[in-house]
Enzyme design. Structure first.
Site, PDB file in Angstrom:
ATOM      1  N   GLU A 130     -53.971 -12.986  27.115  1.00 49.58           N
ATOM      2  CA  GLU A 130     -53.302 -14.259  27.287  1.00 49.58           C
ATOM      3  C   GLU A 130     -51.778 -14.129  27.226  1.00 49.58           C
ATOM      4  O   GLU A 130     -51.090 -14.210  28.222  1.00 49.58           O
ATOM      5  CB  GLU A 130     -53.790 -15.227  26.217  1.00 49.58           C
ATOM      6  CG  GLU A 130     -53.852 -16.646  26.691  1.00 49.58           C
ATOM      7  CD  GLU A 130     -54.780 -17.465  25.808  1.00 49.58           C
ATOM      8  OE1 GLU A 130     -55.918 -17.028  25.561  1.00 49.58           O
ATOM      9  OE2 GLU A 130     -54.350 -18.531  25.362  1.00 49.58           O
ATOM     10  N   SER A 172     -42.072 -13.254  12.586  1.00 52.68           N
ATOM     11  CA  SER A 172     -41.865 -14.152  11.440  1.00 52.68           C
ATOM     12  C   SER A 172     -42.936 -13.965  10.369  1.00 52.68           C
ATOM     13  O   SER A 172     -42.777 -14.416   9.243  1.00 52.68           O
ATOM     14  CB  SER A 172     -41.858 -15.599  11.910  1.00 52.68           C
ATOM     15  OG  SER A 172     -43.110 -15.919  12.463  1.00 52.68           O
ATOM     16  N   ARG A 182     -74.915 -10.536  10.679  1.00 52.86           N
ATOM     17  CA  ARG A 182     -76.304 -10.076  10.714  1.00 52.86           C
ATOM     18  C   ARG A 182     -76.502  -8.863   9.805  1.00 52.86           C
ATOM     19  O   ARG A 182     -75.748  -7.905   9.864  1.00 52.86           O
ATOM     20  CB  ARG A 182     -76.717  -9.742  12.152  1.00 52.86           C
ATOM     21  CG  ARG A 182     -78.205  -9.484  12.279  1.00 52.86           C
ATOM     22  CD  ARG A 182     -78.677  -9.609  13.694  1.00 52.86           C
ATOM     23  NE  ARG A 182     -78.642 -11.012  14.164  1.00 52.86           N
ATOM     24  CZ  ARG A 182     -78.781 -11.344  15.430  1.00 52.86           C
ATOM     25  NH1 ARG A 182     -78.942 -10.417  16.336  1.00 52.86           N
ATOM     26  NH2 ARG A 182     -78.748 -12.606  15.785  1.00 52.86           N
ATOM     27  N   THR A 234     -44.263 -36.534 -20.478  1.00 52.23           N
ATOM     28  CA  THR A 234     -43.256 -35.507 -20.289  1.00 52.23           C
ATOM     29  C   THR A 234     -42.777 -34.953 -21.637  1.00 52.23           C
ATOM     30  O   THR A 234     -42.554 -33.758 -21.774  1.00 52.23           O
ATOM     31  CB  THR A 234     -42.091 -36.044 -19.439  1.00 52.23           C
ATOM     32  OG1 THR A 234     -42.630 -36.510 -18.211  1.00 52.23           O
ATOM     33  CG2 THR A 234     -41.068 -34.985 -19.141  1.00 52.23           C
ATOM     34  N   GLU A 273     -41.925 -34.122 -10.495  1.00 55.00           N
ATOM     35  CA  GLU A 273     -41.454 -35.504 -10.523  1.00 55.00           C
ATOM     36  C   GLU A 273     -39.972 -35.624 -10.838  1.00 55.00           C
ATOM     37  O   GLU A 273     -39.297 -36.481 -10.317  1.00 55.00           O
ATOM     38  CB  GLU A 273     -42.273 -36.311 -11.534  1.00 55.00           C
ATOM     39  CG  GLU A 273     -43.678 -36.582 -11.035  1.00 55.00           C
ATOM     40  CD  GLU A 273     -44.499 -37.415 -11.992  1.00 55.00           C
ATOM     41  OE1 GLU A 273     -44.138 -37.493 -13.164  1.00 55.00           O
ATOM     42  OE2 GLU A 273     -45.508 -37.981 -11.544  1.00 55.00           O
ATOM     43  N   SER A 305     -64.973 -26.491 -29.529  1.00 51.62           N
ATOM     44  CA  SER A 305     -64.265 -26.614 -30.795  1.00 51.62           C
ATOM     45  C   SER A 305     -64.491 -27.983 -31.408  1.00 51.62           C
ATOM     46  O   SER A 305     -64.622 -28.982 -30.707  1.00 51.62           O
ATOM     47  CB  SER A 305     -62.764 -26.405 -30.563  1.00 51.62           C
ATOM     48  OG  SER A 305     -62.034 -26.707 -31.735  1.00 51.62           O
TER      49      SER A 305
END
Lengths: 497, 99
Positions: A68, A80, A218, A288, A311, A454
């Protein structure tokens, strides 16, 4: 009558990351495997990587037979991916057989023909340069050029047999029109039916999702089902195979600090080292802060710690923990702490997982925190997110890293989110942080929903946040319905009944 | 008088190769009579590097190198009309009518 015992088919490691796992050891050796996929499903990259990975990892030579694209296009398109094909050609490791259609040429057909010249050229290349691997990309171009499909099929069968005789392992690509249905457009599988691999690039909830499936091998075993993969610049195709690591994990009994003394007590002496902890809470409940205490706990016990922030930026995080700011900056300089800030939308979930993996390999942390995992959910479809969580949890377990994920629950009080349904089965410990409305006041509640293996405190405890951090207080005794979001105060009378 | 330089690529001594050679000879005698016609027959099994250089896939393949432009005809040349079309020659019957 002689009984023949079936010989097991040997496999050739492809060295395509993750692919050898789902194929249980690579492609059937000296056989041809059909790789079928829709347009844009990375067939050519697969075909080229099969050769490139062989050259890089196993000093195996390869022939690329292109029907092709021209060799020039392939050289520049795949540069790349980090493959310097031109150099490999000079070193005799990579050989092109150019069977691409030249624009000036539209041959006239008169009578019967065969593809004897093509076979002769393949044999010539093998004899001249040597080859362990060959890729044929793609057969559709051949079928569209030669109208006599019967002839093309018969001739391709002849070529496949010849490759087997020459002991070359081959990959042959073909296009299909739909993601599910007929294997290939021209029925190529009929003559190379032994081994078929399907590459998909399907739309799932408006997100592109690439998967690879071993349809059949197979006479040899392989993993069933679709496995997600991604195409990484500089590396090529990377197959994500969570089950690769799931089974080998061993559970460690030693404990690590949560970074908060009261919480350590609640857990029965800290988190398990190789456990995954989910902290779920609504916005403003202190997730946080929980994360920074977890990080500080790690740093104080000398562990290397990695934070993935999805975030808030590094500056925002440092500002919010003013008390620990100097300490964290110092640890960053020492190379003990690394904060990776990434906007979730910059990559797909598969790429996030690969980038986390790469960072873990590079930094070798003892604990990692992810704030928040629910931000990543925006990037992919539920199925992809589920696979991401499994892959990440499995990775942490193999590497014996303590992982803390935070998840934001949309409702201010009460119920958990859908994303948690995907996360919770993969986690060992779940901590819920909730707002409780009580006597006209918003108060904070914390509970350990589970902790695998635990004993732990199962009370719903109140907690406070002040300048010195997070403090867990007494259990709520006279309130019920906190987790359902409908907290009702019970009169002391009722309690004594 | 134009010069015809033709190359015929075949794979081994097969019936199909023999048919292509016979058909080409007949066309040369009939359609290219009186012209400077040079034919080279190349067996790709013996000289695969020539098939590589010319990037040939199918055999038999006939290449008209001269006169330019280069033209290619694939097959055993049994369909004379197609061969004449490929060689850009008017059919012999049409020529006779002109005379």
């Amino acid at each position: 009558m002689a009984i023949t015992t079936p010989r097991s088919i040997e496999k050739l490691l492809t060295y395509i990351p993750g692919f050898d796992h789902i194929t249980s050891g690579g492609l059937p050796k000296y056989r041809t495997t059909l790789v079928s996929g829709s347009a844009g499903s990375a067939k050519t990259i697969f075909a080229a990587q099969f050769l490139a990975a062989g050259i890089i990892n196993a000093r195996e030579k390869g022939i690329f037979l292109t029907f092709e694209e021209s060799p020039d296009d392939i050289r520049s398109n795949l540069f790349s991916m980090g493959w310097d094909i031109e150099t490999w050609e000079r070193e005799g490791k990579w050989t092109f057989i150019d069977a691409s259609l030249r624009p000036e040429e539209d041959p006239i057909i008169s009578g019967n023909y065969d593809l004897g010249a093509l076979l002769a050229r393949i044999k010539y290349a093998v004899e001249t340069y040597g080859a362990d691997r060959i890729s044929l990309d793609s057969l559709d171009s051949l079928f569209s050029r030669f109208s006599d499909r019967g002839t093309v099929r018969r001739e391709m069968f002849r070529i496949v047999s010849a490759l087997k005789k020459m002991q070359i392992t081959a990959v042959m690509t073909a296009e299909r029109d739909q993601e599910y249905g007929v294997i290939s457009r021209y029925g190529v599988e009929e003559f190379v039916a032994d081994n078929v691999i399907i590459l998909r690039n399907a739309l799932d909830a408006e997100k592109r999702r690439r998967t690879v499936e071993v349809l059949k091998f197979r006479g040899t075993i392989h993993k069933k089902g679709e496995h997600p993969f991604t195409v990484v610049p500089g590396a090529g195709l990377v197959v994500i195979a969570p089950s690769a690591i799931e089974l080998t994990q061993q559970s460690l009994a030693d404990r690590v600090t949560a970074g908060n003394d009261e919480l350590d007590v609640m857990c029965g002496g800290g988190f398990f080292r190789d456990s995954v902890i989910l902290v779920s809470g609504t916005t403003g409940t202190g997730k946080t802060l929980f994360t920074t205490e977890f990080i500080a706990g790690g740093l104080n016990s000398g562990e290397r710690t990695l934070l993935f922030a999805y975030e808030e930026s590094r500056e925002q995080i440092l500002r919010n923990i003013s008390g620990l700011k100097g300490h964290f900056e110092e640890k960053e300089k020492e190379g003990k702490l690394k904060v990776v800030y990434q906007y979730p939308e910059v990559m797909s979930l598969e790429e996030h997982l690969i980038s986390i993996k790469a960072m873990i390999t590079e930094f070798k942390p003892g604990r990692i925190a992810l704030d928040s995992i629910s931000a990543l959910q925006r990037v992919g479809a539920p199925k992809g997110f589920h696979e991401f969580v499994i892959g990440l949890a499995a990775l942490l377990k193999t590497e014996q890293i303590t992982g803390l994920f935070t998840s934001t629950t949309p409702a201010l009080v009460g119920l958990s989110s859908v994303s948690e349904a995907h996360i919770s089965p993969m986690t060992d410990t779940i901590i819920l942080l909730r707002h409780v409305e009580l006597n006209g006041q918003m108060r904070r509640a914390l509970t350990m929903l589970k902790m695998r293996g635990s004993a732990h405190d199962s009370n719903i405890r109140e907690f406070f946040i002040d300048a010195s951090g997070l403090h867990i207080d007494k259990p709520f005794r006279n309130v019920k319905g906190i987790l359902s979001g409908n907290s009702i105060q019970i009169s002391p009378l009722e309690l004594h009944e | 008088m134009s010069k015809y330089l033709l190359k015929l690529f075949i794979t081994g001594q097969t019936l199909r190769s023999a048919q292509a050679i016979t058909n080409l000879n007949r066309i040369c005698e009939k359609e290219l009579a009186g012209m400077d016609c040079q034919v080279t027959i190349i067996d790709v099994l013996e000289r695969p590097q020539l098939a590589e250089e010319e990037k040939i896939l199918a055999t038999p393949t006939l290449i008209r190198e001269l006169p330019l432009p280069v033209r290619r005809i694939i097959g055993d040349l049994s369909d004379t009309k197609q061969v004449l079309l490929g060689l850009e020659l008017p059919p012999q019957s049409a020529k006779r009518r002109e005379q």
